[in-house]
Enzyme design. Structure first.
Site, PDB file in Angstrom:
ATOM      1  N   GLU A  12       0.847  -1.193   0.000  1.00  0.00           N
ATOM      2  CA  GLU A  12       0.000   0.000   0.000  1.00  0.00           C
ATOM      3  C   GLU A  12       0.883   1.244   0.000  1.00  0.00           C
ATOM      4  OE1 GLU A  12      -3.894   1.642   2.429  1.00  0.00           O
ATOM      5  OE2 GLU A  12      -2.357   0.555   3.553  1.00  0.00           O
TER       6      GLU A  12
ATOM      7  N   LYS B  49     -10.027   1.007  -2.684  1.00  0.00           N
ATOM      8  CA  LYS B  49     -10.126   0.554  -1.294  1.00  0.00           C
ATOM      9  C   LYS B  49     -11.501   0.867  -0.710  1.00  0.00           C
ATOM     10  CE  LYS B  49      -7.589   0.941   3.107  1.00  0.00           C
ATOM     11  NZ  LYS B  49      -6.452   1.632   3.760  1.00  0.00           N
TER      12      LYS B  49
ATOM     13  N   CYS C 134      -5.124  -3.410   2.867  1.00  0.00           N
ATOM     14  CA  CYS C 134      -4.868  -3.094   4.276  1.00  0.00           C
ATOM     15  C   CYS C 134      -6.080  -3.302   5.184  1.00  0.00           C
ATOM     16  CB  CYS C 134      -4.325  -1.671   4.384  1.00  0.00           C
ATOM     17  SG  CYS C 134      -3.424  -1.355   5.931  1.00  0.00           S
TER      18      CYS C 134
END
Length: 270
Positions: free
Chosen positions: A40, A115, A157
């Site tokens: 990331e 995301k 993440c």
């Protein structure tokens, strides 16, 4: 099938970060890897979250995506490109998507995941507070991509803490998950290994999880310990605290075999 998780300590200068990424991608290619996953924020870990907007790119345009297209073709390798800032709706020009583009070994973009889950938490005992929503918009689409290695389910993440996302990816046919991350030192020490192994075990899928490590320009400390985990929860590779790659050989047939022998996914009742 040999794959690499690439661990980095990215900073505020994209040019320096891309140079490091290219060196590590070349190392992965020389090791025989045909798929590499970047962490990331591989291209930018800014001093302020809203600085990402200065470098946000339109889909398919811009220096970061040009680098990725050229690197994947030059190294003859599929690249799952961690995350980078992507232009978001015009209602707030200082907020971006955290986006993960995927390139094939000919330099063509095959997918773009935005995301979904943003890291808005307060770690009171450690006097840490994070508000990704101040500088980012959440994506809406569950995204997977067909590759020569099987279907890859894309996450980033904080998505790791939401098992319902991984179940949707499994139902879409994913046998590999990628989890590029910049886990904090605090949450990484507590949960990184456990969560990654759990997502692998409960879905009988491979997990490739490259991370950021060390201290960054905003003084955030990230955990590192990039992992590759097999569908039985075994750790195949783990990184030390350095800019590096870790690689492992994956058996593309193993998820289907385990799902047949241990049919937990088909035994679901809810």
């Amino acid at each position: 099938m040999r794959v690499a998780a690439i661990q980095m300590n990215s900073g505020a200068d994209p040019a320096v970060n891309l140079q490091l990424a290219d060196r590590l991608l070349a190392e992965a290619a020389a090791d025989g890897c045909t798929l590499a996953v970047l962490p990331e924020n591989f291209a930018l870990m800014p001093r302020r979250g809203r600085d990402k907007a200065k470098y946000a790119e339109e889909p398919g345009e811009g220096p970061v995506q040009a680098f990725l297209a050229a690197a994947s073709k030059r190294h003859g390798m599929w690249i799952v490109a961690g995350s980078m800032p992507l232009v978001s709706p015009e209602i707030d020009a200082e907020r971006v998507y955290g986006a993960c583009p995927v390139y094939d070994d000919q330099g063509h973009m095959q997918a773009m995941y935005r995301k979904i889950h943003l890291f808005d938490v307060d770690l009171v005992d450690n006097q840490e507070s994070y508000r990704e929503s101040r500088s980012m918009f959440p994506g809406d689409d569950v995204t997977s991509v067909d590759t020569p290695f099987g279907r890859i389910g894309l996450t980033i993440c904080y998505d790791l803490r939401f098992p319902e996302l991984f179940r949707q990816l499994v139902d879409a046919g994913a046998t590999i998950f990628t989890v590029p991350a910049a886990f904090t030192q605090t949450t990484g020490e507590a949960h990184w290994h456990t969560l990654l192994r759990a997502r692998a075990i409960e879905n009988l899928a491979y997990v490739i999880a490259p991370g950021q490590y060390g201290v960054h320009p905003d003084q955030r400390s990230t955990y590192g310990h990039s992992l590759i985990v097999d569908p039985w929860g075994r750790i195949l590779a783990e990184a030390a605290d350095e800019n590096c790659i870790v690689a492992a050989d994956l058996d593309p047939e193993l998820p289907a075999r385990l799902r047949s022998e241990f049919p937990a996914l088909t035994n679901r009742r809810l």
